[in-house]
Design a protein around this motif. Structure first.
Motif, short mmCIF file in Angstrom:
data_model
loop_
_atom_site.label_atom_id
_atom_site.label_comp_id
_atom_site.label_asym_id
_atom_site.label_seq_id
_atom_site.Cartn_x
_atom_site.Cartn_y
_atom_site.Cartn_z
N ARG A 2 0.85 -1.18 0.00
CA ARG A 2 0.00 0.00 0.00
C ARG A 2 0.89 1.24 0.00
NH1 ARG A 2 -5.38 1.48 2.33
NH2 ARG A 2 -5.21 3.71 2.66
N LEU A 3 0.60 2.18 -0.91
CA LEU A 3 1.34 3.42 -0.95
C LEU A 3 0.82 4.36 0.15
CD1 LEU A 3 1.42 4.04 -4.80
CD2 LEU A 3 3.16 2.97 -3.38
N THR A 4 1.69 5.20 0.65
CA THR A 4 1.29 6.16 1.66
C THR A 4 0.42 7.26 1.05
OG1 THR A 4 3.23 7.53 1.28
CG2 THR A 4 3.41 5.82 2.99
N ASP A 5 -0.32 7.96 1.90
CA ASP A 5 -1.11 9.09 1.43
C ASP A 5 -0.21 10.14 0.79
OD1 ASP A 5 -3.50 7.98 2.27
OD2 ASP A 5 -3.59 9.13 4.12
N TYR A 6 0.99 10.30 1.31
CA TYR A 6 1.93 11.28 0.78
C TYR A 6 2.23 10.98 -0.70
CZ TYR A 6 5.99 14.34 0.56
OH TYR A 6 6.88 15.32 0.21
#
Length: 166
Positions: A2-6
């Motif tokens: 999962r990629l970060t929100d950033y």
């Protein structure tokens, strides 16, 4: 994975600016288009500017726009620059090359499978540029609430137009 929100917000900012084209946009514009906090976007835009991917113009009529070279950046390059950890499990090396010990490491085949999956994930992201994922721009612009930029066409003042000779 999962990629970060950033990273998500970084990709969204670059996508928005690619769709917007030549004109300047504001953080407020992007915030409203995506429903994202301005405070989060300010941090993202600052970093994208430091990387040279976004040009900022200060002042009353200022804003931001995509740096020309950014259109050719791959999604993989952006993800690598904005994510801080690709270690899917603790025994894979983190950003600093550190890994936690595991008792089955000498015989573990799972680690290699996960390492291959990470490489395949990034390789797929490397196949796509910002220019590619921002098209077709018309439908994306409509979804983001971006009005088309209409180029100014010089208008001849009345009386200066040629008179036909009969």
């Amino acid at each position: 994975m999962r990629l970060t929100d950033y990273t998500d917000y970084s990709l969204r900012v670059l996508l928005y600016l690619a769709v917007r084209g030549e004109g300047l946009s504001t953080i407020q514009d992007i915030s409203e288009a995506y429903g994202i906090s301005k405070n989060h976007l300010m941090k993202v835009v600052q970093r994208l500017s430091e990387l040279g991917w976004v040009e900022t113009v200060r002042g009353r009529n200022g804003g931001l726009r995509l740096a020309e070279r950014t259109r050719t950046l791959t999604v993989g390059e952006i993800v690598r620059a904005t994510e801080n950890d690709f270690a899917l499990v603790a025994c894979l090396p983190d950003q600093d090359g550190q890994r936690r010990p595991c008792v089955i490491t000498p015989q573990c085949r799972l680690r290699n499978v996960l390492e291959a999956a990470r490489h395949a994930f990034l390789a797929e992201l490397d196949r796509h540029t910002i220019e590619e994922v921002s098209g077709p721009q018309g439908p994306l612009a409509a979804l983001l609430g971006i009005r088309p930029v209409i180029p100014l066409v010089p208008v001849e003042p009345p009386g200066d137009s040629p008179v036909p000779i009969a």
